[in-house]
Scaffold this motif. Sequence first.
Motif: not given
Length: 284
Positions: A38, A41, A49-50, A53-54, A56-57, A60, A247, A262, A266
């Motif tokens: 986080y 990112g 938000y970036s 997203f990072a 959440a990787l 995944s 990311a 990317c 994912i």
Amino acid sequence: PWSYTVLMPIAVLPRQAAWRIYHTMICLFLVLLCTLAYRHGKRTGGDVYSGLFAAALPLSIFIPISFDMNVGNYNLIITSLIALMAVLLNRGKTVPAAICWSLAMIKPQLAILFAIPLLIDRQLKTCVIAATLCILATIPPAILCRESPVALILQAPKASAWAFSGCALLPHELLNALRNADFIPESVLLAIPMTLGVAACAFLSWRVRKSDDPFLRFAPAAICAVSWTYVLGYSYILCAIVMIAMAADLFRRPTRGNILLCAAAILLMARTGRAFEIIVNAAL
């Protein structure tokens, strides 16, 4: 042999208590990995938000995480320690980084290749401190086994040789075919994936040595670590380091190619922990 010293405090506990402590550790290290992702990112992308997203990787890659939680593997812990080492080195904190790497060495076939980007980056102090800690951690099991610490360390490569009996760089089927040919010594067959893994890691690490992204500098070692030795689906959590670097590159260069790459990574990693093996085999 040093891994016994690290794991012994949990191993001597009653099964139920050890299981609770282990699950707590897994959760904490997962939070650590997502937090590092986080912050990286957010810093590279410039907004919350970036960062989300990072973060959440790593989640995944849920199949390896689920396996670690339910069965008791510690690849997630190793991945978090390597990620923390990368961040600490980027901040110039050599000693804490060395401690992280020495702890990650409880599974040397996955962690040892990270010595290559460290040496390329001239982090000799980190390597020396980590090696010293591993040697010192060999003393307790040596006392229990009434063996010399040196003897235990020298036995480690032979004891780990099975790990190179089939991998992405030398598939098990090909290895068996070569073994049945009776003209290639077993030692040579086992040395092939080691040589290929070290060479690929050194080449790729040299190519990204000047990057200011700490995750990218260690991404080649992560890729090679899951391709130069025998691993199962749960080991591919180490690829979280690669995905965090992807990311960050996406945030810096939001091209169509990077977006597709990317997204594909994912989807593949979310599909199965073995998906990265498909990519490695196709590339090699």
